[in-house]
Structure formats: C-alpha cells, structure tokens
Design a protein around this motif. Structure first.
Motif, mmCIF file in Angstrom:
data_model
loop_
_atom_site.group_PDB
_atom_site.id
_atom_site.type_symbol
_atom_site.label_atom_id
_atom_site.label_comp_id
_atom_site.label_asym_id
_atom_site.label_seq_id
_atom_site.Cartn_x
_atom_site.Cartn_y
_atom_site.Cartn_z
ATOM 1 N N HIS A 22 -0.767 23.642 -13.292
ATOM 2 C CA HIS A 22 -0.580 22.190 -13.406
ATOM 3 C C HIS A 22 -1.245 21.501 -12.222
ATOM 4 O O HIS A 22 -1.031 21.863 -11.077
ATOM 5 C CB HIS A 22 0.932 21.911 -13.448
ATOM 6 N N ILE A 23 -2.013 20.477 -12.484
ATOM 7 C CA ILE A 23 -2.825 19.803 -11.467
ATOM 8 C C ILE A 23 -1.950 19.070 -10.446
ATOM 9 O O ILE A 23 -0.822 18.661 -10.741
ATOM 10 C CB ILE A 23 -3.803 18.821 -12.152
ATOM 11 N N GLY A 24 -2.478 18.931 -9.238
ATOM 12 C CA GLY A 24 -1.827 18.135 -8.204
ATOM 13 C C GLY A 24 -2.620 16.871 -7.924
ATOM 14 O O GLY A 24 -3.716 16.675 -8.449
ATOM 15 N N LEU A 25 -2.066 16.003 -7.068
ATOM 16 C CA LEU A 25 -2.734 14.729 -6.773
ATOM 17 C C LEU A 25 -2.342 14.220 -5.389
ATOM 18 O O LEU A 25 -1.166 14.244 -5.014
ATOM 19 C CB LEU A 25 -2.351 13.675 -7.818
ATOM 20 N N ASP A 26 -3.341 13.782 -4.634
ATOM 21 C CA ASP A 26 -3.143 12.900 -3.484
ATOM 22 C C ASP A 26 -3.729 11.552 -3.887
ATOM 23 O O ASP A 26 -4.875 11.492 -4.364
ATOM 24 C CB ASP A 26 -3.886 13.408 -2.243
ATOM 25 N N ALA A 27 -2.971 10.469 -3.698
ATOM 26 C CA ALA A 27 -3.457 9.169 -4.156
ATOM 27 C C ALA A 27 -3.058 8.071 -3.184
ATOM 28 O O ALA A 27 -2.001 8.141 -2.541
ATOM 29 C CB ALA A 27 -2.913 8.852 -5.550
ATOM 30 N N ARG A 28 -3.893 7.070 -3.129
ATOM 31 C CA ARG A 28 -3.599 5.861 -2.361
ATOM 32 C C ARG A 28 -3.842 4.657 -3.247
ATOM 33 O O ARG A 28 -4.827 4.606 -3.985
ATOM 34 C CB ARG A 28 -4.472 5.786 -1.105
ATOM 35 N N ILE A 29 -2.949 3.683 -3.156
ATOM 36 C CA ILE A 29 -3.077 2.490 -3.976
ATOM 37 C C ILE A 29 -2.716 1.264 -3.152
ATOM 38 O O ILE A 29 -1.771 1.298 -2.354
ATOM 39 C CB ILE A 29 -2.183 2.565 -5.237
ATOM 40 N N LYS A 30 -3.490 0.208 -3.300
ATOM 41 C CA LYS A 30 -3.160 -1.109 -2.779
ATOM 42 C C LYS A 30 -3.012 -2.030 -3.975
ATOM 43 O O LYS A 30 -3.913 -2.116 -4.821
ATOM 44 C CB LYS A 30 -4.249 -1.620 -1.843
ATOM 45 N N LEU A 31 -1.877 -2.698 -4.063
ATOM 46 C CA LEU A 31 -1.535 -3.510 -5.236
ATOM 47 C C LEU A 31 -1.114 -4.888 -4.760
ATOM 48 O O LEU A 31 -0.377 -5.004 -3.762
ATOM 49 C CB LEU A 31 -0.407 -2.850 -6.013
ATOM 50 N N GLU A 46 0.851 -1.186 0.000
ATOM 51 C CA GLU A 46 0.000 0.000 0.000
ATOM 52 C C GLU A 46 0.886 1.235 0.000
ATOM 53 O O GLU A 46 1.872 1.308 0.736
ATOM 54 C CB GLU A 46 -0.924 0.003 1.215
ATOM 55 N N VAL A 47 0.533 2.204 -0.842
ATOM 56 C CA VAL A 47 1.347 3.403 -1.009
ATOM 57 C C VAL A 47 0.447 4.632 -1.002
ATOM 58 O O VAL A 47 -0.638 4.615 -1.602
ATOM 59 C CB VAL A 47 2.148 3.353 -2.335
ATOM 60 N N HIS A 48 0.910 5.675 -0.331
ATOM 61 C CA HIS A 48 0.255 6.989 -0.367
ATOM 62 C C HIS A 48 1.229 7.962 -0.998
ATOM 63 O O HIS A 48 2.363 8.097 -0.529
ATOM 64 C CB HIS A 48 -0.124 7.437 1.045
ATOM 65 N N VAL A 49 0.808 8.636 -2.057
ATOM 66 C CA VAL A 49 1.688 9.580 -2.739
ATOM 67 C C VAL A 49 1.009 10.951 -2.823
ATOM 68 O O VAL A 49 -0.225 11.050 -2.802
ATOM 69 C CB VAL A 49 2.062 9.125 -4.180
#
Length: 789
Positions: free
Chosen positions: A304-313, A198-201
């Motif tokens: 330019h757009i920003g992003l908060d993201a979370r992913i489980k792989l 799991e990663v939070h970027v």
C-alpha cells in the motif's frame, strides 16, 4: 396458429424486479460449506513447488550468488537468478526485473528462485543460497528522495520503456512521474484570501492483509501453450504481459482465475506470474506452483502506497475557498508499477469535493528504497483526502465556522469544474450537499457538542467529505456473452473477477432486470478463463459493474432482438409488436398472448419438422467514452466518466491518562447513483470503513534506519480486531449517473477513503492538538502533545 403459443391472465406483462433487491451472493453456498477451491487448493501428482530468496538489504549491489549448495539438495530441480532471463517488466514503466539482476532496491526483493519436488525442499534450499552484497546509500522517504542530492534508486530512468498509460518521469532524479494541475490564477486566488492554513501530513506504507496470500501456478505445454492459474484481479493483463515480455503469441497464454480470497488492489499487479513462468521454463515446462509465505507476501510483493504532502489552503471572509497549493510526494517504493498512476490520481482529485477555482498541484511518484507500491482500495484517495480534510478542519476553525457547515458551504456542484477543468453536472457528479445533510441527521450533529469532557474521558466527533473518479485508461472496456439454455435459463460469461465484492452477483441482477426474469435462473461461474470469457480490462477502480454491466445490458438487448425476431416468425407479426419478460415473448398490446422462451431459446421447430433460428447467444461490449489524457503542463482533461461523492463521520472516546481511545461510531452517507443490492452494498461499505479505521489507527510498516522492515508478520503488524469494531451507520443517496446501468456509481472502495481523515479530525478535536501523521497510535498522540518536536 393454435397451439403455437399459450394464454394466461396478464402474466406476459409481469415485470420481474431484480435491481434494488438484496439477493444472496451466487458463491455463498460454496464459501459457507468450505467447498470453494482457491489456487493453493489445486494439486496434482507431478506438481513442482517454488520458493524465493529475498534481499536482506534495502539497497545494495549484488557482488556474487553461490547456488552450489542449494542445487545439490535432493529433490531440487533448478535454481535460477536474474541472469537466467534478464528482462525488465512493469507498467506504465518497464523498470523492474522479475528477479534482481545487478542490485537490489528494497528489503524483500526476489533475488533467486528454487524449484523442487516439495515445498519444504524448496524452502530448505532457499536457505542455502549465499549472496554477497555491497551496501549502497538508501533513500527511505519520499521527501528524502525529492532532495537534489538524494542517491538515485534508478540511474537508467531515461532508458525505460513506457506503456500506453502516459507518465512523466524525470531522468537524473527519483521522480517516476510528475502530474501537474494548473487551474485559475493563483495570484488572484491568494489576494482574495482572508484566512489561510498550511499543513504537512505523512501517511506510511502498509500491507493489504488479504486472507489469501498471492499464489500462481504455471505450465508450458508441448504445443507452446502457457497455462497460468493465478489469484489475480487482472487475468487479461497477465496474458498481455507474459506475451509481451516472453515473446509468446497472445492466444497461447491462457489464464485461469477462480475465486480470490481477498485482494483490495494488491493482486492487480503482475509479479508472481512472471516468477511462476520462469520457474516452469527452467524445468522444461513442468507445472510449478509458487505460494507466498505470509512474510514474503508482506515484504516481497507490492504494498500500500505512502504519502508525504504539504498543502496551503485559503478562503475569503465568508468562508468561501479561494486557492489551494498542494505538493504530493507519493512513496512509490523501488519500482513505479501502479504508484506512478496513483500519483496522477492524487492530482486529479487533489482538492477533494470542493469548489476551488485557483489550484496549483504537483503530484509526484517518488522512487525510494521501500517495497514498491501498487493499487490499494481508494487508489491514492485516502491519502489525498487526509491531506485536504485536515486542512479543511483547520481552516474552518480559523474562520470560526462549524466544520460540517464549512464543507456544505464549499461543496462542489453542477456548473463547477474539477481540478482537471472537467465540466460537472448532476449526472457525472452526484449530490454532495444531500450527503452532508443526511450525515448531519444520521449522527445527530446539531444535538451535541463536538467535544464532551467527562473526567479523563473526552468524546469527540470528526467529519470529512470525499470524492473519487476512476482514472482508467481511455480505452478500458469489457465484453459479455449470454447463452440461453433449452429450458429458458441463461448462462452469463464475463471477465470480472470475484474478489469478495459481489460483482458477479450484481451483474446477474442487472441481466435479470433487463430480461425481466428470475435472477435464480441466471447462472454464472466464479472462475474467469481468458480462453473462453470475453475480455475485461481488469477488476479494479470500482469499474467492473459499470464496464461489464454496460456490456451485459447490450448483450441482453442483442438476445432480446433475437428472441423477438424468431417469435415474430412463429406467431406471424412484426418484431416491433413483441416484448420479452417473465420467461415469455408476448404481444405488447395483448400481453395475455405469448410464447414461452424455452420454445425458441435453441431455435423453433414447426410441426412439419422445419426449424428456424438456433441457440440465442447475446453479445455486448462497452468501452469508456469521452475520456482524454491530461495535458502535461496544465492537467486539463477528462480522466474518468463520473465521480462518487460522500460524507463521513467518526466518533471517538479518548482516555487522557494513557491516550488510548475507543472508536465509538463510524458513519457514511454515499451517493451510490442506484443501489443494486442493498445488503451487499452495506457490507461492502462496512468492510471498507473497517479497513480505513484499521489503517488509520495502527497499520504501518516499521523500518529501521537501513530500510529493513521490522514487522513482517501479523504478530507485530497489527490489524483492527473484531472486538474493537465500532457501530457502523450507512445511508445512501441516489442521484443516477446516466451513462451507467440503471444509474449506478462505483462504491467498492469509497467507504474507506475518508475514514483516516474523519478519525484524525475527531482525535485532533478530542486531544486539542493537530494530528497530521498516521498511524494515529496512542504513542503518536502522546508525542504530539508532550514532545511536538
């Protein structure tokens, strides 16, 4: 028939090759001699100048605006506010007033507009405008905006009109658009996983940093025609937008766009044009020019757009990807604009170029009290790629696989489906495994360790893969007209804007290839003029050579048929017996027998004076085919015609004493379908790679706790400098996309997409910690190691 045509040895059959050759760009001479004229070079004796007052707050109610001192300054012709013409503009949601009406929603939002005889007078008057504000609670990140109790940026979200590009806002929240991907069976996918990560970027908003600031000039003529000169990627969209917003007949809005001094997506939005039109309207239609200062270009115009993201792989024991659960919170800023569509793009390609059969993704465009976002090179893909590729590196480590081998093992291929369940084949997908194999050779992957320690210096290399489809409207299209001159040369008319990418040169190469003629005999103006040029959707999404190129080839075919029809009458045969090339119409079976095109380009005159035909004018138009909207509940659909895939690597040298680092080498292998102009393509990709490294390593807006931007100038907003550029290595794979001219694929944005991910992966390997937040500054690396909380 003697004398009607000439003879020579096989010259009629000679094929002139243009595609695949590195010819100089058509505008090179103008640029290197300094004779190029941009919008701000335009002047005239009666020209007025405009300047804007911007908000010093990120979120506040406008209590009052005092214009009295400004209007009294000699030379000031008018001062207007949002009450002058209270409308809402924007696409796909009409949520943005050209000038703030009741409240401001971001630091730098235009509040008032001054029109004066000289630019310095307008700037002086701006300083005399007194605005009283009442501060409101601010929402300063997409994650904060996502909370249930977050202050609302737009209380009237439910009432906003939507345009053709369907989006799904959620009234009563800060969600401007939600795109869902629901593919496969998530329970089964997770059940088959032996390893998960799991990663939070987070990735910040940033500036486009084009050399030329945004600029627009407007004039309303006595006959009602509205003349707009604008530095824009979207002249035909400007025409439609002004027509719709101000109830002007479409044919009366005429837009001129000359060469544009860089854009990178930032000049696709319609903002300055509204303000310039309102300025002209306020002074009885006189010509008014509005030019951003550098500071206003950075804080007032879209970013330019920003992003908060979370992913489980997750993957199985063999390292095969099984499932992905992804949440993208894009920082759309104060208004939706292209951010809403970018969030959809972030869903469409959320898995990166990997086969994952079970996918759950929510990709949201969040309203915040930041400057509003618009297209940026890669259109949401640098952000989603950083997310998936950081997870891929972590998962490869947990499985114990080489990170490049792990990607090769999971590379998407023909027979697989995209997250939108679009069937993929070699034509619409290309060959990612070949790109990975070429990258492996290019960076000598097998000949060195991933991490080399030499005292306080650590060398490391990181890799990533990327893909991108275009997410255009299903009816996006373009037209082209070719005009034959009396000497057999050709003029090409089209609506593709030259923003530095070389599209208009590449289009002449496509035309030269189809007509089999010398590309130097094809002339193309660098200006787009909506009154005389065929319509083109807009110059974005790496689509122009595809859309306009197909139209150009159809126009060429139309002209070829006309040439053959006239020549067949002259020489007394069937049109099917003839072919065209090398400036001649010749017999297929007897190419030594031909008639020169310049004899028939403007009709043919017989010895007795009778004339047949007229000027050869080829016409062609092309519209996207077989695209469909996405199902709002599952995301199923066909969002784009094809994907461009590639693999990238970055090598760094990290100094563990102070955590500074040097970017040593950056490499890209991209499946270009067919390279039209090799040197131009390499330059495009090199420039994109440099932008990606600059963004990843240092670029970001710095906000204080009230949402004010602290670095609105190049003294404090840092860019990658010339002496910091690494060695760039670029190679191409060519898997033709069958629907495109000569098999080409879009490549204008793609060199940038994976650079942040590859740099993050290389620095994480070097530092031995997870680096999931941009920009990757020495301070950020130090804090991650020594102060991880």
């Amino acid at each position: 028939m003697k004398g009607l045509y000439s003879y020579c040895e096989k010259e009629g059959a000679k094929i002139v090759q243009a595609v695949g050759k590195s010819i100089p760009r058509k505008e090179t001479w103008e640029k290197v001699t300094g004779t190029t004229k941009y919008i701000n070079d335009m002047t005239r004796p009666d020209l007025l100048h405009a300047a804007i007052t911007v908000s010093p707050h990120a979120h506040a109610t406008i209590k009052s605006i005092d214009l009295s001192q400004a209007i009294e300054i000699p030379g000031v012709k008018a001062v207007i506010t949002g009450k002058y013409y209270p409308i809402l503009t924007g696409s796909p949601l009409e949520d943005r007033p050209p000038l703030a009406i009741d409240k401001v929603r971001y630091y730098g939002e235009p509040v008032a507009l001054v029109i004066a005889e000289q630019a310095h007078i307008a700037e002086m008057a701006v300083l005399q405008i007194k605005v009283e504000y009442e501060l409101l609670p601010s929402v300063l990140s997409p994650s904060a905006a996502y909370q249930k109790d977050a202050p609302l940026v737009h209380e009237d979200l439910a009432s906003y009109k939507q345009h053709e590009e369907k989006v799904y806002p959620v009234p009563g929240t800060n969600i401007a658009n939600r795109t869902k991907i629901r593919k496969g069976n998530m329970q089964e996918g997770w059940r088959n996983c032996a390893y998960t990560t799991e990663v939070h970027v987070t990735l910040p908003q940033a500036d486009h940093a084009a050399i030329e600031m945004r600029c627009s000039m407007a004039e309303i003529l006595p006959d009602g025609n509205v003349i707009i000169h604008s530095t824009s990627q979207s002249p035909f969209v400007i025409r439609r937008a002004l027509s719709a917003s101000f109830h002007i007949p479409l044919h009366k809005v005429i837009v001129h766009t000359p060469l544009v001094g860089g854009s990178f997506g930032g000049k696709s939005a319609i903002q300055m044009e509204y303000l310039a039109f309102l300025a002209s309207r306020a002074v009885n239609g006189r010509a008014v020019k509005l030019v951003n200062t550098r500071e206003n270009d950075m804080i007032s115009s879209p970013v330019h757009i920003g992003l908060d993201a979370r992913i489980k792989l997750g993957c199985n024991h063999e390292g095969r990807l099984m499932a992905a659960d992804i949440l993208h919170l894009y920082d759309g800023g104060a208004y939706s604009d292209r951010g809403a569509v970018m969030s959809r793009s972030g869903a469409v390609d959320c898995t990166g170029p990997y086969r994952i059969d079970n996918v759950h993704c929510d990709s949201l465009c969040m309203y915040t009290n930041h400057p509003y976002s618009t297209s940026f090179r890669g259109f949401g893909h640098p952000e989603l790629t950083f997310t998936i590729e950081r997870a891929m590196d972590l998962l490869a480590s947990r499985v114990g696989m080489d990170p490049l081998e792990f990607r090769f093992h999971n590379a998407i291929g023909p027979g697989d489906t995209a997250p939108t369940q679009t069937p993929l084949n070699r034509s619409n997908l290309g060959n990612l495994p070949m790109c990975i194999a070429e990258l492996k050779s290019l960076v000598h992957w097998d000949d060195r360790p991933l991490r080399e320690v030499n005292g306080h210096l650590i060398k490391a290399i990181g890799v990533c893969c990327f893909w991108k489809t275009s997410n255009t409207p299903t009816d996006a299209g373009a037209g082209a007209v070719i005009l034959f001159n009396a000497d057999g040369s050709v003029n090409l008319l089209c609506g593709a804007v030259e923003i530095g990418q070389g599209t208009r040169t590449a289009l002449t190469q496509l035309l030269a290839e189809r007509l089999r003629m010398d590309v130097q005999r094809i002339h193309i103006s660098m200006e787009v003029h909506t009154e005389t040029d065929p319509q083109h959707w807009k110059t974005v999404a790496s689509r122009s050579t595809f859309l306009v190129g197909n139209a150009v080839l159809l126009a060429a075919d139309d002209a070829i048929e006309q040439l053959k029809n006239i020549a067949s009458i002259v020489v007394g045969c069937l049109p099917a017996d003839l072919d065209v090339g090398n400036g001649k119409v010749y017999f297929k079976n007897h190419p030594e027998t031909w008639i020169a095109i310049d004899k028939i380009a403007n009709g043919y005159k017989f010895p007795n004076g009778n004339t047949i035909g007229g000027q050869i004018i080829g016409r062609g138009s092309y519209t996207m085919r077989n695209l469909t909207p996405l199902d709002p509940e599952t995301g199923k659909g066909n969002p784009g015609p094809e994907w461009t895939v590639g693999a990238q690597a970055v090598e760094v040298e990290l100094n563990t004493r102070d955590y500074t680092y040097k970017i040593v080498k950056a490499a890209t292998v991209i499946d270009a379908g067919k390279v039209i102009n090799p040197e131009m393509a390499r330059s495009q990709i090199t420039g994109a790679m440099s932008m990606g490294l600059s963004y990843a390593s240092r670029e970001a807006f710095q906000f204080d706790d009230k949402g004010n931007i602290l670095n609105p100038q190049f003294r404090t907003y840092k860019l990658l400098r010339y002496g910091e550029q690494p060695e760039y290595c670029i190679e191409f794979v060519e898997t033709p996309f069958l629907e495109a001219p000569y098999g080409l694929r879009g490549i204008g944005e793609h060199g940038l997409i994976g650079m942040p991910a590859a740099l993050g992966n290389s620095l994480a390997t070097a530092a031995g910690v997870e680096l999931n937040h941009l920009p990757l500054t020495p301070e950020m690396i130090w804090r991650t190691i020594h102060d991880p909380v």
